[in-house]
Scaffold this motif. Structure first.
Motif, PDB file in Angstrom:
ATOM      1  N   TYR A 178       9.827  -4.286 -13.557  1.00  0.00           N
ATOM      2  CA  TYR A 178       9.879  -1.995 -13.081  1.00  0.00           C
ATOM      3  C   TYR A 178       8.648  -1.499 -13.914  1.00  0.00           C
ATOM      4  CZ  TYR A 178      13.455  -5.478 -15.381  1.00  0.00           C
ATOM      5  OH  TYR A 178      14.292  -6.100 -16.102  1.00  0.00           O
ATOM      6  N   VAL A 179       8.000  -2.281 -13.527  1.00  0.00           N
ATOM      7  CA  VAL A 179       7.048  -0.297 -13.311  1.00  0.00           C
ATOM      8  C   VAL A 179       5.731  -1.341 -11.838  1.00  0.00           C
ATOM      9  CG1 VAL A 179       4.650   0.559 -13.621  1.00  0.00           C
ATOM     10  CG2 VAL A 179       6.416  -0.111 -15.486  1.00  0.00           C
ATOM     11  N   ALA A 180       5.322  -0.555 -11.048  1.00  0.00           N
ATOM     12  CA  ALA A 180       3.997  -0.667  -9.566  1.00  0.00           C
ATOM     13  C   ALA A 180       3.220   0.514  -9.909  1.00  0.00           C
ATOM     14  CB  ALA A 180       5.251  -0.791  -8.143  1.00  0.00           C
ATOM     15  N   VAL A 181       2.227  -0.167  -9.116  1.00  0.00           N
ATOM     16  CA  VAL A 181       0.880   1.161  -9.717  1.00  0.00           C
ATOM     17  C   VAL A 181       0.499   0.719  -7.690  1.00  0.00           C
ATOM     18  CG1 VAL A 181       1.174   2.008 -11.592  1.00  0.00           C
ATOM     19  CG2 VAL A 181      -0.417   0.423 -11.401  1.00  0.00           C
ATOM     20  N   TRP A 182      -0.712   2.255  -7.565  1.00  0.00           N
ATOM     21  CA  TRP A 182      -1.264   1.837  -6.621  1.00  0.00           C
ATOM     22  C   TRP A 182      -2.411   2.845  -6.775  1.00  0.00           C
ATOM     23  CZ3 TRP A 182       3.380   2.348  -6.327  1.00  0.00           C
ATOM     24  CH2 TRP A 182       4.568   0.855  -5.543  1.00  0.00           C
ATOM     25  N   GLY A 183      -3.406   2.517  -6.559  1.00  0.00           N
ATOM     26  CA  GLY A 183      -4.913   3.086  -6.699  1.00  0.00           C
ATOM     27  C   GLY A 183      -5.319   3.637  -7.971  1.00  0.00           C
ATOM     28  N   SER A 184      -6.368   4.399  -7.523  1.00  0.00           N
ATOM     29  CA  SER A 184      -7.381   4.876  -8.927  1.00  0.00           C
ATOM     30  C   SER A 184      -7.427   6.495  -8.308  1.00  0.00           C
ATOM     31  CB  SER A 184      -7.983   4.170  -9.148  1.00  0.00           C
ATOM     32  OG  SER A 184      -9.242   4.796 -10.342  1.00  0.00           O
ATOM     33  N   PRO A 185      -7.262   7.733  -9.002  1.00  0.00           N
ATOM     34  CA  PRO A 185      -5.850   7.336 -10.367  1.00  0.00           C
ATOM     35  C   PRO A 185      -4.664   6.748 -10.179  1.00  0.00           C
ATOM     36  CG  PRO A 185      -6.472   9.780  -9.276  1.00  0.00           C
ATOM     37  CD  PRO A 185      -8.027   9.218  -8.874  1.00  0.00           C
ATOM     38  N   ALA A 186      -3.712   5.872 -10.332  1.00  0.00           N
ATOM     39  CA  ALA A 186      -2.869   5.612  -9.968  1.00  0.00           C
ATOM     40  C   ALA A 186      -1.508   6.484  -9.582  1.00  0.00           C
ATOM     41  CB  ALA A 186      -2.527   4.349 -10.996  1.00  0.00           C
ATOM     42  N   VAL A 187      -0.798   6.590  -8.968  1.00  0.00           N
ATOM     43  CA  VAL A 187       0.223   6.570  -8.232  1.00  0.00           C
ATOM     44  C   VAL A 187       1.373   5.181  -9.037  1.00  0.00           C
ATOM     45  CG1 VAL A 187       2.192   6.915  -6.490  1.00  0.00           C
ATOM     46  CG2 VAL A 187       0.034   7.400  -6.248  1.00  0.00           C
ATOM     47  N   ALA A 188       2.532   6.070  -9.593  1.00  0.00           N
ATOM     48  CA  ALA A 188       3.177   5.188 -10.288  1.00  0.00           C
ATOM     49  C   ALA A 188       4.136   5.249 -10.036  1.00  0.00           C
ATOM     50  CB  ALA A 188       2.723   5.388 -12.057  1.00  0.00           C
ATOM     51  N   LEU A 189       5.125   3.475 -10.014  1.00  0.00           N
ATOM     52  CA  LEU A 189       6.307   3.899  -9.896  1.00  0.00           C
ATOM     53  C   LEU A 189       7.450   3.394 -10.889  1.00  0.00           C
ATOM     54  CD1 LEU A 189       8.787   3.213  -6.834  1.00  0.00           C
ATOM     55  CD2 LEU A 189       9.082   1.952  -8.585  1.00  0.00           C
ATOM     56  N   ARG A 190       8.006   3.472 -11.908  1.00  0.00           N
ATOM     57  CA  ARG A 190       9.090   2.800 -12.576  1.00  0.00           C
ATOM     58  C   ARG A 190      10.195   2.874 -12.598  1.00  0.00           C
ATOM     59  NH1 ARG A 190       7.873   4.751 -18.555  1.00  0.00           N
ATOM     60  NH2 ARG A 190       9.197   6.174 -17.839  1.00  0.00           N
ATOM     61  N   LYS A 202       1.003  -0.736   0.126  1.00  0.00           N
ATOM     62  CA  LYS A 202       0.287   0.232   0.014  1.00  0.00           C
ATOM     63  C   LYS A 202       0.747   1.420  -0.089  1.00  0.00           C
ATOM     64  CE  LYS A 202      -4.220  -1.264   2.887  1.00  0.00           C
ATOM     65  NZ  LYS A 202      -4.979  -0.926   3.685  1.00  0.00           N
ATOM     66  N   VAL A 203       0.626   2.515  -1.045  1.00  0.00           N
ATOM     67  CA  VAL A 203       1.216   3.525  -0.909  1.00  0.00           C
ATOM     68  C   VAL A 203       0.200   4.398  -0.362  1.00  0.00           C
ATOM     69  CG1 VAL A 203       2.227   5.357  -2.062  1.00  0.00           C
ATOM     70  CG2 VAL A 203       3.163   2.375  -2.384  1.00  0.00           C
ATOM     71  N   ASP A 204      -0.268   5.386   0.481  1.00  0.00           N
ATOM     72  CA  ASP A 204      -0.521   6.345   0.992  1.00  0.00           C
ATOM     73  C   ASP A 204      -2.265   6.045   1.600  1.00  0.00           C
ATOM     74  OD1 ASP A 204      -1.366   8.838   1.458  1.00  0.00           O
ATOM     75  OD2 ASP A 204      -2.524   9.486   0.198  1.00  0.00           O
ATOM     76  N   GLY A 205      -2.303   4.511   1.581  1.00  0.00           N
ATOM     77  CA  GLY A 205      -3.313   3.677   1.821  1.00  0.00           C
ATOM     78  C   GLY A 205      -4.240   3.268   0.451  1.00  0.00           C
ATOM     79  N   LEU A 206      -3.428   2.908  -0.127  1.00  0.00           N
ATOM     80  CA  LEU A 206      -3.817   2.875  -1.427  1.00  0.00           C
ATOM     81  C   LEU A 206      -3.273   1.579  -2.310  1.00  0.00           C
ATOM     82  CD1 LEU A 206      -3.039   6.027  -3.379  1.00  0.00           C
ATOM     83  CD2 LEU A 206      -5.258   5.943  -3.118  1.00  0.00           C
TER      84      LEU A 206
END
Length: 161
Positions: free
Chosen positions: A67-79, A52-56
């Motif tokens: 190489y990619v991860a996403v959390w929530g909607s709209p998505a917080v994305a890490l590349r 979870k990121v920021d509760g997402l």
């Protein structure tokens, strides 16, 4: 005279458009996957990212890639393993912001905000939609949630970004 858009800004804008489209659907989030060099790819594959990121909650991506991860909607994305950010006008060092011991380079013109971790074995880009970091607020709370994972990336020699 208008300056041409830098490659990292263009990639961030493309990512933002993809994330905005994906926010409307319930399926996997479509994200442009980076193509890291072998050393960066190895470092990225070792990351243990939070559930979870920021509760997402973490979501699936399309394509599915380490190489990619996403959390929530709209998505917080890490590349992880994105290209080195370029800044031909002022250089990187002047714009670097240290948050929780990690050096981040903000893309000033981006909405959603795009922050790139610099000074590590792999460049890591985090895109934060305005919903989670409205204009005028620092993104520090979300970025610090990545500190335990990203601190493990080997550091480059001091001053090298």
């Amino acid at each position: 005279m208008r300056r041409p858009m830098r490659p990292s800004v263009a990639a961030g804008a493309a990512l933002a458009a993809i994330l905005a489209t994906a926010a409307c659907s319930g399926g996997p989030v479509q994200v442009v996957a980076p193509s890291p060099d072998p050393a960066a790819a190895q470092a990225c594959r070792k990351l243990e990212l939070p559930a979870k990121v920021d509760g997402l909650e973490r979501r699936e991506t399309d394509p599915s890639t380490p190489y990619v991860a996403v959390w929530g909607s709209p998505a917080v994305a890490l590349r992880c393993g994105v290209p080195r950010p370029s800044d031909p006008d002022t250089g990187l060092i002047e714009r670097v912001v240290t948050i929780d011991g990690l050096d981040w380079l903000p893309e000033e013109a981006e909405r959603p905000r795009v922050w790139t971790l610099v000074g590590r074995a792999a460049y890591v880009e985090v895109t934060i939609p305005p919903k989670y970091a409205p204009a005028g607020t620092p993104p520090g709370e979300i970025l610090t949630e990545f500190t335990p994972s990203l601190s493990g990336l080997p550091a480059k020699p001091e001053g090298q970004y």
